[in-house]
Design a protein around this motif. Structure first.
Motif, PDB file in Angstrom:
ATOM      1  N   ASN A 192      38.155  -4.116   3.438  1.00  0.00           N
ATOM      2  CA  ASN A 192      37.440  -4.244   2.113  1.00  0.00           C
ATOM      3  C   ASN A 192      38.148  -5.879   1.319  1.00  0.00           C
ATOM      4  OD1 ASN A 192      36.418  -1.892   2.055  1.00  0.00           O
ATOM      5  ND2 ASN A 192      37.587  -0.880   0.152  1.00  0.00           N
ATOM      6  N   SER A 197      35.941  -9.733   2.016  1.00  0.00           N
ATOM      7  CA  SER A 197      35.253 -10.787   0.568  1.00  0.00           C
ATOM      8  C   SER A 197      35.996 -12.064   1.085  1.00  0.00           C
ATOM      9  CB  SER A 197      35.941  -9.746  -0.733  1.00  0.00           C
ATOM     10  OG  SER A 197      35.635 -10.444  -1.888  1.00  0.00           O
ATOM     11  N   HIS A 210      31.980 -12.945  -2.173  1.00  0.00           N
ATOM     12  CA  HIS A 210      31.059 -11.955  -2.894  1.00  0.00           C
ATOM     13  C   HIS A 210      30.668 -12.590  -5.274  1.00  0.00           C
ATOM     14  CE1 HIS A 210      35.110 -11.799  -5.145  1.00  0.00           C
ATOM     15  NE2 HIS A 210      34.403 -12.196  -6.222  1.00  0.00           N
ATOM     16  N   ARG A 269      28.962 -11.568  -8.540  1.00  0.00           N
ATOM     17  CA  ARG A 269      29.669 -11.025  -9.829  1.00  0.00           C
ATOM     18  C   ARG A 269      29.303  -9.712  -9.838  1.00  0.00           C
ATOM     19  NH1 ARG A 269      27.919 -12.683 -16.032  1.00  0.00           N
ATOM     20  NH2 ARG A 269      29.424 -11.304 -16.604  1.00  0.00           N
ATOM     21  N   GLY A 270      29.754  -8.694  -9.764  1.00  0.00           N
ATOM     22  CA  GLY A 270      29.939  -7.314  -9.968  1.00  0.00           C
ATOM     23  C   GLY A 270      29.621  -6.736  -8.567  1.00  0.00           C
ATOM     24  N   PHE A 298      31.557  -5.758  -6.830  1.00  0.00           N
ATOM     25  CA  PHE A 298      32.365  -4.157  -6.778  1.00  0.00           C
ATOM     26  C   PHE A 298      33.726  -4.249  -8.009  1.00  0.00           C
ATOM     27  CE2 PHE A 298      34.498  -7.946  -4.054  1.00  0.00           C
ATOM     28  CZ  PHE A 298      35.604  -8.170  -4.782  1.00  0.00           C
ATOM     29  N   THR A 299      33.991  -3.371  -7.941  1.00  0.00           N
ATOM     30  CA  THR A 299      35.356  -3.129  -9.322  1.00  0.00           C
ATOM     31  C   THR A 299      36.394  -4.662  -9.438  1.00  0.00           C
ATOM     32  OG1 THR A 299      34.583  -1.296  -9.304  1.00  0.00           O
ATOM     33  CG2 THR A 299      36.664  -2.216 -10.752  1.00  0.00           C
ATOM     34  N   GLY A 300      36.149  -5.009 -10.564  1.00  0.00           N
ATOM     35  CA  GLY A 300      37.074  -6.374 -10.898  1.00  0.00           C
ATOM     36  C   GLY A 300      36.628  -8.156 -10.091  1.00  0.00           C
ATOM     37  N   SER A 346      34.790 -10.092 -11.232  1.00  0.00           N
ATOM     38  CA  SER A 346      34.031 -10.595 -12.676  1.00  0.00           C
ATOM     39  C   SER A 346      33.441 -12.036 -12.507  1.00  0.00           C
ATOM     40  CB  SER A 346      34.846 -10.956 -13.854  1.00  0.00           C
ATOM     41  OG  SER A 346      36.252 -11.436 -13.450  1.00  0.00           O
TER      42      SER A 346
END
Length: 472
Positions: free
Chosen positions: A209, A213, A218, A220-221, A223-225, A227
């Protein structure tokens, strides 16, 4: 004989001072080097290491003293190319440790001698050929650092020089420790992208994963974290080069995404609905046989075709053993200076025989470590067999006059139980090294083959100083 003039319009021609007394040799070398646009000035009395307006100085080996390294009688051979007649390995180490740019065999074929001389002169004109070990191991490598006496390696480097200043995708393969990342960095430095960034990504060091990235970025939003939006390594390498190291470890679903990047020259960040154009050269590297991985379903064939535009297979050190003496000399000079052991400047015959007979499973990286260890342990002015690790000493088996191997003679002086223990330990290490190489450092598979549990295997690896990472 050509005499370079200050008003010559050929400002790019290199200049060479030939400090040899033999006029026939001087004429021969001048004729050879004219085709390489190198001007030769014959100054028979020029001293080795003397300052010169030339890019390099050539001297005969017999004109260089044999004083102890670090003594006033040992000349500084910086910028000097030494010509010898079948110069033995230990003498090559001494000359290189004294700073020589290279030691060449005057008996080489005309073409080989001219090619090696031209490469060394060009390297000196570009800043010297001491290699990154002389500029600091963290220095950016250059193709000039890859000097070799081996025809196999020189043919390889000839291909590298032809493709360096292009935008072609490269696939660099070779065993652990041959210097794949160093070569990639040197290629970048010789390319038109040298002013741009060089970004190296180890595909085996990141989770599946995280790797996606890191490579593609990536939103914003996504995946979890996540930000904030973040660009990936492909975007960061814009205008430069990206190295995908250990490409064979990339998961199959990311191989599909990488293939799209190579085909369309654009990336899609994780969580994004649009793509971004990229301008980056891709170099991939691996110690795996990707053709085998394709057959076994671990690597996509279409991606291999895309990556394998130019394949650069770095020869292992055991296939170019003639490079060991001069590499040893360069590393010796570096570590003697770094560790305050300037009096160490040579290698004795026993140690040299061991270095030449070792099969170097860890390649150049292993040689670097062996020389540094020897410098640290040496208590004289030259490296001896006792300064080398057991793994190197074991392969040196000089025969005594009565035909009994020196190793057997040393064992015969021990009690039987101790002699047996040493032989068992030596066999156990060779056995483990063999299976580590065969399985590319997969401990579970080695334990299965040896029919021992992994915990026991790890204990044995620690006892023998073996690291699974060195075999991947």
């Amino acid at each position: 004989m050509l005499d370079p003039r200050s008003d010559s319009p050929e400002v790019n021609r290199r200049r060479l001072t030939l400090a040899v007394p033999d006029p026939d040799l001087a004429r021969r070398l001048a004729a050879l080097l004219e085709a390489h646009e190198i001007d030769v000035v014959h100054r028979p009395t020029a001293l080795p290491g003397a300052s010169s307006a030339a890019d390099a100085v050539i001297v005969r080996a017999d004109s260089v003293g044999d004083g102890a390294a670090g003594s006033p009688t040992e000349p500084d051979l910086s910028g000097v190319i030494v010509l010898g007649e079948q110069t033995d390995a230990a003498e090559q180490v001494r000359l290189m440790a004294a700073g020589a740019s290279g030691v060449l065999d005057v008996g080489s074929t005309r073409e080989d001698l001219a090619e090696q001389l031209a490469e060394l002169v060009e390297a000196e004109a570009s800043g010297g050929v001491d290699g990154p070990e002389a500029r600091g191991f963290d220095a950016e490598p250059r193709l000039a650092d890859f000097q070799s006496r081996s025809s196999l390696m020189r043919d390889f480097l000839d291909v590298v020089r032809r493709v360096a200043d292009t935008d072609s995708t490269l696939l660099i393969t070779g065993e652990t420790g041959v210097g794949k990342e160093r070569l990639a960095r040197a290629v970048h430095a010789e390319s038109g992208r040298a002013a741009g960034p060089f970004v190296a990504v180890n595909c085996a060091a990141l989770s599946e994963n995280l790797l996606e990235s890191e490579l593609f970025g990536h939103e914003r939003g996504a995946f979890t974290g996540a930000s904030a939006a973040r660009q990936g390594h492909f975007e960061a390498a814009g205008g430069g080069t990206i190295l995908l190291d250990e490409i064979g470890e990339m998961p199959l679903h990311l191989q599909v995404k990488l293939l799209t990047v190579l085909q369309r020259h654009e990336v899609q960040r994780v969580g994004a609905s649009t793509t971004l154009p990229i301008d980056v050269r891709v170099i991939a590297a691996t110690n795996r046989d990707l053709a085998v991985d394709v057959r076994e379903g671990r690597f996509r064939q279409d991606l291999l075709f895309r990556l394998n535009v130019i394949s650069l297979v770095i020869p292992p050190l055991r296939e170019r053993v003639e490079d060991v003496p001069q590499m040893t000399g360069r590393f010796l000079r570096h570590f003697a200076e770094v560790h305050g052991r300037a009096s160490i400047g040579s290698v004795d015959g026993g140690a040299m025989a061991a270095l030449l007979s070792h099969d170097w499973p860890g390649n150049v990286r292993e040689l670097v470590n062996v020389v540094e260890r020897a410098v640290l342990l040496c208590d004289g002015d030259r490296l001896t067999l006792d300064d080398l690790p057991d793994s190197v000493r074991r392969q040196a088996r000089p025969e005594s006059q009565d035909g009994v191997g020196a190793e057997l003679e040393s064992l015969a002086a021990l009690p039987l139980s101790e002699a047996r223990r040493r032989q068992v330990d030596a066999f156990e290490r060779r056995y483990l090294e063999h299976h580590l190489r065969e399985t590319r450092g997969t401990v579970g598979e080695v334990a299965r083959r040896a029919r021992i549990n992994p915990r026991t295997l790890y204990d044995k690896l620690r006892r023998h100083g073996l690291d699974k990472a060195d075999y991947r």
